[in-house]
Design a protein around this motif. Sequence first.
Motif, PDB file in Angstrom:
ATOM      1  N   ASP A   1       0.715  -1.254  -0.186  1.00  0.00           N
ATOM      2  CA  ASP A   1       0.079   0.065   0.025  1.00  0.00           C
ATOM      3  C   ASP A   1       0.788   1.142   0.070  1.00  0.00           C
ATOM      4  N   ILE A   2       1.812   1.380  -0.754  1.00  0.00           N
ATOM      5  CA  ILE A   2       2.989   2.456  -0.690  1.00  0.00           C
ATOM      6  C   ILE A   2       2.251   3.543  -1.500  1.00  0.00           C
ATOM      7  N   ASP A   3       1.112   3.431  -2.370  1.00  0.00           N
ATOM      8  CA  ASP A   3       0.288   4.493  -2.766  1.00  0.00           C
ATOM      9  C   ASP A   3      -0.275   5.261  -1.779  1.00  0.00           C
ATOM     10  N   ASP A   4      -1.157   4.351  -0.669  1.00  0.00           N
ATOM     11  CA  ASP A   4      -1.504   5.012   0.435  1.00  0.00           C
ATOM     12  C   ASP A   4      -0.647   5.757   1.061  1.00  0.00           C
ATOM     13  N   VAL A   5       0.502   5.308   1.376  1.00  0.00           N
ATOM     14  CA  VAL A   5       1.572   6.062   2.061  1.00  0.00           C
ATOM     15  C   VAL A   5       1.676   7.422   1.460  1.00  0.00           C
ATOM     16  N   ARG A   6       2.045   7.479   0.182  1.00  0.00           N
ATOM     17  CA  ARG A   6       2.177   8.684  -0.451  1.00  0.00           C
ATOM     18  C   ARG A   6       1.027   9.640  -0.299  1.00  0.00           C
ATOM     19  N   ALA A   7      -0.255   8.965  -0.455  1.00  0.00           N
ATOM     20  CA  ALA A   7      -1.286   9.823  -0.333  1.00  0.00           C
ATOM     21  C   ALA A   7      -1.534  10.355   1.004  1.00  0.00           C
TER      22      ALA A   7
END
Length: 141
Positions: free
Chosen positions: A76-82
């Motif tokens: 969920d790295i995209d969630d971390v970026r968000a």
Amino acid sequence: MSSVPFHYVDLRAFCYATEDEKRVESALRTYLPEEYPIERAESEGHYGDRIVVLSARVENADEVRQVLSQVATLDDIDDVRAELDDRVDENCSFFLTLDKQAAFGDEVRRGDGITLRAKVEAYPAKRENAVENARDLLAEL
């Protein structure tokens, strides 16, 4: 990627009396470069139980990149970026918690047990600049 916009990365895990210290150290090493030194400090819990704090500060750019490359493998790295607006504080520090149990099995997941704190480079040192630098780096990894 020539430079890493982080001054350092701190990793910390608590080893409680019911846990095996070698296993907790192994979990922490999932994120660290090979043979990286880990500091050990003993403390005492509220009821007198032993707590060992294992920590490491990574400051070399290549080693910081290695730690962050591990973080970048999160599902969920995209969630971390968000969530970077919520994960970077006014002192330009980026915070993330990682699953200690999963790390013992060489898996990289968000959860509880390992705390990551990274000081983000930002000139001038403003939260907004730090968020943007962290976002750029996490997009590259």
